[in-house]
Write a protein that holds these residues in place. Structure first.
Motif, PDB file in Angstrom:
ATOM      1  N   LYS A 203       0.830  -1.217   0.000  1.00 63.32           N
ATOM      2  CA  LYS A 203       0.000   0.000   0.000  1.00 63.32           C
ATOM      3  C   LYS A 203       0.859   1.258   0.000  1.00 63.32           C
ATOM      4  CE  LYS A 203      -4.171  -1.894   2.084  1.00 63.32           C
ATOM      5  NZ  LYS A 203      -5.132  -1.803   3.184  1.00 63.32           N
ATOM      6  N   VAL A 204       1.969   1.227   0.709  1.00 61.22           N
ATOM      7  CA  VAL A 204       2.877   2.378   0.738  1.00 61.22           C
ATOM      8  C   VAL A 204       3.464   2.611  -0.653  1.00 61.22           C
ATOM      9  CG1 VAL A 204       5.078   3.228   1.634  1.00 61.22           C
ATOM     10  CG2 VAL A 204       3.401   2.225   3.198  1.00 61.22           C
ATOM     11  N   THR A 205       3.853   1.552  -1.332  1.00 62.25           N
ATOM     12  CA  THR A 205       4.416   1.672  -2.685  1.00 62.25           C
ATOM     13  C   THR A 205       3.394   2.289  -3.634  1.00 62.25           C
ATOM     14  OG1 THR A 205       5.822  -0.247  -2.312  1.00 62.25           O
ATOM     15  CG2 THR A 205       5.463   0.392  -4.603  1.00 62.25           C
ATOM     16  N   ILE A 206       2.172   1.788  -3.595  1.00 59.60           N
ATOM     17  CA  ILE A 206       1.109   2.342  -4.448  1.00 59.60           C
ATOM     18  C   ILE A 206       0.847   3.798  -4.075  1.00 59.60           C
ATOM     19  CG2 ILE A 206      -1.358   2.223  -4.998  1.00 59.60           C
ATOM     20  CD1 ILE A 206      -1.111  -0.833  -4.756  1.00 59.60           C
ATOM     21  N   GLY A 207       0.796   4.100  -2.784  1.00 57.54           N
ATOM     22  CA  GLY A 207       0.573   5.472  -2.324  1.00 57.54           C
ATOM     23  C   GLY A 207       1.643   6.420  -2.824  1.00 57.54           C
ATOM     24  N   LYS A 208       2.893   5.990  -2.786  1.00 56.32           N
ATOM     25  CA  LYS A 208       3.989   6.855  -3.262  1.00 56.32           C
ATOM     26  C   LYS A 208       3.921   7.071  -4.767  1.00 56.32           C
ATOM     27  CE  LYS A 208       6.995   6.478   0.639  1.00 56.32           C
ATOM     28  NZ  LYS A 208       8.325   6.373   1.181  1.00 56.32           N
ATOM     29  N   GLU A 209       3.443   6.088  -5.506  1.00 56.31           N
ATOM     30  CA  GLU A 209       3.247   6.257  -6.951  1.00 56.31           C
ATOM     31  C   GLU A 209       2.144   7.293  -7.213  1.00 56.31           C
ATOM     32  OE1 GLU A 209       2.516   2.464  -8.833  1.00 56.31           O
ATOM     33  OE2 GLU A 209       4.434   1.652  -8.120  1.00 56.31           O
ATOM     34  N   ILE A 210       1.094   7.212  -6.438  1.00 58.75           N
ATOM     35  CA  ILE A 210      -0.006   8.177  -6.577  1.00 58.75           C
ATOM     36  C   ILE A 210       0.498   9.587  -6.275  1.00 58.75           C
ATOM     37  CG2 ILE A 210      -2.209   8.943  -5.578  1.00 58.75           C
ATOM     38  CD1 ILE A 210      -2.849   5.926  -5.150  1.00 58.75           C
ATOM     39  N   VAL A 211       1.239   9.736  -5.181  1.00 58.85           N
ATOM     40  CA  VAL A 211       1.776  11.039  -4.795  1.00 58.85           C
ATOM     41  C   VAL A 211       2.665  11.600  -5.891  1.00 58.85           C
ATOM     42  CG1 VAL A 211       3.369  12.173  -3.180  1.00 58.85           C
ATOM     43  CG2 VAL A 211       1.562  10.691  -2.304  1.00 58.85           C
ATOM     44  N   GLN A 212       3.477  10.744  -6.506  1.00 62.53           N
ATOM     45  CA  GLN A 212       4.361  11.198  -7.582  1.00 62.53           C
ATOM     46  C   GLN A 212       3.555  11.700  -8.776  1.00 62.53           C
ATOM     47  OE1 GLN A 212       7.278   8.292  -8.739  1.00 62.53           O
ATOM     48  NE2 GLN A 212       8.171   9.617 -10.293  1.00 62.53           N
ATOM     49  N   LYS A 213       2.478  11.004  -9.115  1.00 65.72           N
ATOM     50  CA  LYS A 213       1.625  11.409 -10.244  1.00 65.72           C
ATOM     51  C   LYS A 213       0.901  12.723  -9.966  1.00 65.72           C
ATOM     52  CE  LYS A 213       0.944   6.849 -12.183  1.00 65.72           C
ATOM     53  NZ  LYS A 213      -0.008   5.769 -12.497  1.00 65.72           N
ATOM     54  N   CYS A 214       0.641  13.021  -8.693  1.00 66.19           N
ATOM     55  CA  CYS A 214      -0.059  14.264  -8.331  1.00 66.19           C
ATOM     56  C   CYS A 214       0.851  15.488  -8.416  1.00 66.19           C
ATOM     57  CB  CYS A 214      -0.650  14.144  -6.927  1.00 66.19           C
ATOM     58  SG  CYS A 214      -2.011  12.962  -6.827  1.00 66.19           S
ATOM     59  N   LYS A 215       2.153  15.278  -8.485  1.00 69.07           N
ATOM     60  CA  LYS A 215       3.146  16.352  -8.687  1.00 69.07           C
ATOM     61  C   LYS A 215       3.012  17.496  -7.679  1.00 69.07           C
ATOM     62  CE  LYS A 215       3.740  15.170 -13.444  1.00 69.07           C
ATOM     63  NZ  LYS A 215       3.624  15.499 -14.826  1.00 69.07           N
ATOM     64  N   GLY A 216       2.731  17.175  -6.436  1.00 68.07           N
ATOM     65  CA  GLY A 216       2.704  18.194  -5.390  1.00 68.07           C
ATOM     66  C   GLY A 216       1.424  19.001  -5.301  1.00 68.07           C
TER      67      GLY A 216
END
Length: 146
Positions: free
Chosen positions: A129-142
């Protein structure tokens, strides 16, 4: 008053119907422009107001001037705050001094995501879940709203 403008910058729709709707809590029916202007004048004339026009993309100066003309009835100190994704909108509106909001850092974005997505701390222990969450955060670009 808060009006979400998005892609459609129609003076009648934005100014009259949405502003009146924001002030009264109910959007007026599809009336003729002169009746909407009358209702708007009644709502703002002599009153101090703050109007937020959110997510504006209009770059047509003439449309801005028409809109501003209709909003001039407020009392001294009334303000209009415009949010946009482009600097050109700030130039077209003739803003005093634009404020450019930066996105969150990777760390800030992750902390926000973690707080909102993992309400129970147990989930943040799950590496998948952390890995998926970090991918989502990266796609959101801040961008926290994304």
């Amino acid at each position: 008053m808060w009006v979400c403008v998005s892609d459609i910058f129609d003076v009648k729709l934005i100014n009259c119907r949405k502003v009146i709707g924001s002030a009264k809590g109910k959007m007026p029916e599809n009336l003729f422009m002169d009746k909407l202007q009358e209702m708007l004048s009644k709502e703002i004339n002599g009153k101090k107001y703050l109007l937020v026009l959110d997510d504006v993309s209009n770059e047509n100066r003439n449309k801005w001037l028409k809109l501003i003309d209709l909003l001039m009835g407020g009392s001294r100190g009334s303000k209009i705050l415009v949010t946009s994704r482009t600097e050109l909108v700030a130039n077209v509106t003739g803003t005093n001094s634009p404020y450019f909001v930066k996105g969150l850092t990777k760390e800030e974005a992750w902390l926000l995501f973690e707080k909102m997505a993992f309400k129970q701390r147990k989930e943040s222990e799950n590496t998948f879940k952390v890995t998926i969450g970090k991918e989502i955060v990266q796609k959101c670009k801040g961008v926290p709203l994304a």
